[in-house]
Design an enzyme around this catalytic site. Structure first.
Site, PDB file in Angstrom:
ATOM      1  N   GLY A  38      23.386  18.130 -29.740  1.00 42.89           N
ATOM      2  CA  GLY A  38      23.330  19.347 -30.541  1.00 42.89           C
ATOM      3  C   GLY A  38      21.937  19.616 -31.027  1.00 42.89           C
ATOM      4  N   ASN A  59      32.667  15.914 -35.051  1.00 44.14           N
ATOM      5  CA  ASN A  59      32.404  16.212 -33.642  1.00 44.14           C
ATOM      6  C   ASN A  59      33.740  16.495 -32.981  1.00 44.14           C
ATOM      7  OD1 ASN A  59      31.556  14.119 -30.783  1.00 44.14           O
ATOM      8  ND2 ASN A  59      31.558  16.329 -30.946  1.00 44.14           N
ATOM      9  N   TYR A 116      28.479  15.065 -18.118  1.00 41.45           N
ATOM     10  CA  TYR A 116      27.281  15.747 -18.597  1.00 41.45           C
ATOM     11  C   TYR A 116      26.857  15.370 -20.023  1.00 41.45           C
ATOM     12  CZ  TYR A 116      24.350  19.394 -20.539  1.00 41.45           C
ATOM     13  OH  TYR A 116      23.339  20.045 -21.168  1.00 41.45           O
TER      14      TYR A 116
HETATM   15  P1  AMP Z   1      25.520  27.220 -15.416  1.00 39.15           P
HETATM   16  O1  AMP Z   1      24.168  27.765 -15.194  1.00 39.15           O
HETATM   17  O2  AMP Z   1      26.291  27.984 -16.469  1.00 39.15           O
HETATM   18  O3  AMP Z   1      26.303  27.015 -14.155  1.00 39.15           O
HETATM   19  O4  AMP Z   1      25.346  25.774 -16.071  1.00 39.15           O
HETATM   20  C1  AMP Z   1      25.308  24.629 -15.290  1.00 39.15           C
HETATM   21  C2  AMP Z   1      24.128  23.796 -15.670  1.00 39.15           C
HETATM   22  O5  AMP Z   1      24.176  23.517 -17.071  1.00 39.15           O
HETATM   23  C3  AMP Z   1      24.109  22.459 -14.965  1.00 39.15           C
HETATM   24  O6  AMP Z   1      22.786  22.203 -14.554  1.00 39.15           O
HETATM   25  C4  AMP Z   1      24.556  21.446 -15.997  1.00 39.15           C
HETATM   26  O7  AMP Z   1      23.789  20.249 -15.951  1.00 39.15           O
HETATM   27  C5  AMP Z   1      24.334  22.129 -17.304  1.00 39.15           C
HETATM   28  N1  AMP Z   1      25.495  22.008 -18.182  1.00 39.15           N
HETATM   29  C6  AMP Z   1      26.755  21.683 -17.878  1.00 39.15           C
HETATM   30  N2  AMP Z   1      27.529  21.665 -18.982  1.00 39.15           N
HETATM   31  C7  AMP Z   1      26.730  22.001 -20.005  1.00 39.15           C
HETATM   32  C8  AMP Z   1      26.926  22.146 -21.418  1.00 39.15           C
HETATM   33  N3  AMP Z   1      28.101  21.932 -21.986  1.00 39.15           N
HETATM   34  N4  AMP Z   1      25.859  22.528 -22.166  1.00 39.15           N
HETATM   35  C9  AMP Z   1      24.645  22.753 -21.603  1.00 39.15           C
HETATM   36  N5  AMP Z   1      24.398  22.630 -20.282  1.00 39.15           N
HETATM   37  C10 AMP Z   1      25.415  22.247 -19.500  1.00 39.15           C
END
Ligand code: AMP
Length: 501
Positions: free
Chosen positions: A60, A134, A275
């Protein structure tokens, strides 16, 4: 500055006031959850909590807070931003005491201004208490409605505040029993720390969605979301707090550990492995790094391809890409370099040169890419925006072929327990087939890790995980099962965001 300029500033705050610290494409970011850290009976409690939160920063980045108790009196400091922004030395020095709790926040419920930064601290009939939570409560809306109807006044829009109200209303004798009374009615995910002037109560919901660890340092107990936060202070790992367990700690040690709730089969969040958690942490009985490497190996077995090089979308995909490389024998290379210093003070350029999106954070290393057949590994595709931009970058730098491999299954639905995967309509796999996604990303091939291979990489039985975002099966009732009236009485507070700096 004239009134119009002030109004414009409030409407469009400059980047240093921006609550989302990543600095680029905020609208494309899915948001994490939160991290908690607590210390009991140590003269350096605030400093230890600061260090613990520093290690949990990945959970966070919107806000951070520490509350400590000295001779029964709670003192707090909370602010918007990274731990190191919120706590300058003089501010940390103000938070005095021998026990305390801290929290880092990325809003998954409620908006992201200062009043929502945790730990929440209140004074009530029996003294003061603070709560750091959390997870996400799925029935918070209905509980809040009931509390408001009986006269409760809320100071935040977080789901966690319903717990505070319920603790204060409990008629039970001990602080722990009041906390248990409050938690009995909530449904959803919580790894939570609650403190008063004397004790800290740590609890994990009966499904154990989020991790929570007990550690020991210099004979004192500490509690942390992940082991990486125990490591930073050289605390010994005692054990994971069990799903459904409530632990009470006072200055003399653990007073009680109990399992007061109906026992459930655990439903730990598998996205913690994919992740959220740091690879150097152990959670749910296994090393995150090892699990991610095994995910990559499974992916290589199930979706092999002829290629010259394996690359990760750094940093969260590094272990999975290494696993793919080890299994396939295709060399791993650092083809994409991540700038780690994209922070709150990033100055957004004028609109005309803004379309450089992903390059602020990720830049390809040209020689590693040109004329190469690349296996590009990412841990997840949520909305597809990151993947699409990276593919475009690699193509622009002369990649010959791009084979996208995802070390998790297709995310088809929202998380209700603390990962902000947003509205299903924005999830690419909710709306498109794998072939359509491949075409949209502009890659030569695309493969996801199937659910059973994902679970087998964890080494735990499938029934021990919540897989709701992948299979639409949620272990609890979900928000649509509760009928809400639309809240009619929520004011908007612009001032706190600015003052929070
Ligand atoms: P997107 O661009 O929305 O498809 O996000 C996917 C990318 O964000 C990937 O590179 C992941 O490593 C990362 N990701 C996945 N889950 C999260 C999350 N909860 N918060 C921030 N980044 C994320």
């Amino acid at each position: 500055m004239n009134a119009a300029q002030i109004a414009a500033l409030i409407e469009n705050p400059p980047p240093q006031y921006h609550p989302r610290p990543q600095g680029w494409d905020d609208d494309d970011q899915v948001r994490d959850e939160c991290g908690v850290f607590g210390v009991m009976g140590h003269p350096e409690a605030a400093a230890l909590i600061y260090l613990g939160l520093y290690s949990l920063q990945h959970r966070g980045q919107e806000g951070a807070g520490i509350v400590c108790a000295e001779e029964g009196i709670l003192s707090a400091h909370r602010g918007m931003g990274l731990v190191s922004d919120v706590f300058r030395p003089h501010k940390l020095a103000r938070v005095k005491g021998t026990h305390g709790i801290g929290h880092v926040r990325y809003s998954t419920f409620g908006s992201n201004n200062l009043k929502n930064v945790q730990p929440l601290v209140v004074d009530y009939a029996r003294g003061s208490m603070a709560v750091g939570h959390n997870g996400n409560l799925v029935n918070a809306g209905i509980l809040r409605e009931q509390l408001e109807e009986s006269g409760a006044i809320f100071q935040s829009t977080t789901d966690s505040e319903v717990i505070v109200h319920r603790i204060s209303r409990s008629q039970s004798e001990t602080f722990t029993d009041c906390v248990i009374d409050a938690l009995r009615e909530v449904i959803g995910a919580y790894s939570i720390l609650v403190m008063n002037g004397e004790e800290i109560v740590a609890a994990r919901d009966p499904y154990g969605f989020r991790p929570l660890w007990l550690g020991k340092l210099d004979g004192c107990y500490v509690i942390a979301s992940e082991t990486c936060a125990l490591d930073i202070i050289d605390a010994e790992r005692v054990r994971e707090i069990e799903p459904g367990e409530v632990v009470t700690i006072n200055r003399n040690g653990i007073v009680s550990s109990q399992n007061p709730f109906e026992k459930k089969v655990p439903k730990q969040c598998i996205f913690e492995y994919i992740y959220v958690s740091r690879p150097d942490s152990d959670i749910f009985g296994a090393s995150v790094d090892e699990v991610r490497k095994r995910m990559g190996r499974e992916l290589a077995k199930l979706a092999p391809v002829e290629a010259d090089v394996v690359m990760a979308v750094p940093d969260s995909s590094n272990p999975a890409a290494l696993g793919y490389s080890h299994e396939s024998g295709i060399p791993f290379d650092m083809g994409i370099i991540r700038n780690h210093y994209v922070g709150r003070t990033f100055i957004e350029p004028e609109q005309g040169i803004r379309d450089f999106g992903v390059k602020i954070k990720l830049n390809p290393s040209r020689t590693a890419i040109k004329d190469k057949r690349i296996v590009l590994v990412d841990d997840s595709i949520v909305r597809g925006t990151t993947a699409r931009k990276i593919v475009k970058l690699l193509r622009n730098h002369g990649a010959k072929e791009i084979h996208f491999r995802v070390s998790s299954p297709e995310i088809i639905n929202s998380c209700h327990y603390g990962i902000d995967t947003s509205n299903p309509s924005r999830l690419i796999a909710h709306n498109m087939t794998v072939e359509e996604i491949r075409d949209y990303l502009g890659v030569d091939s695309l493969a996801y890790l199937p659910i059973d291979a994902l679970v087998s990489a964890t080494g735990s039985p499938p029934e021990h995980f919540c897989l709701g975002c992948f299979n639409n099966k949620y272990p609890t009732q979900i928000p649509s099962d509760f009928s809400f009236r639309t809240p009619k009485n929520r004011h908007v507070d612009h001032s706190t965001e600015l003052l929070g700096q």
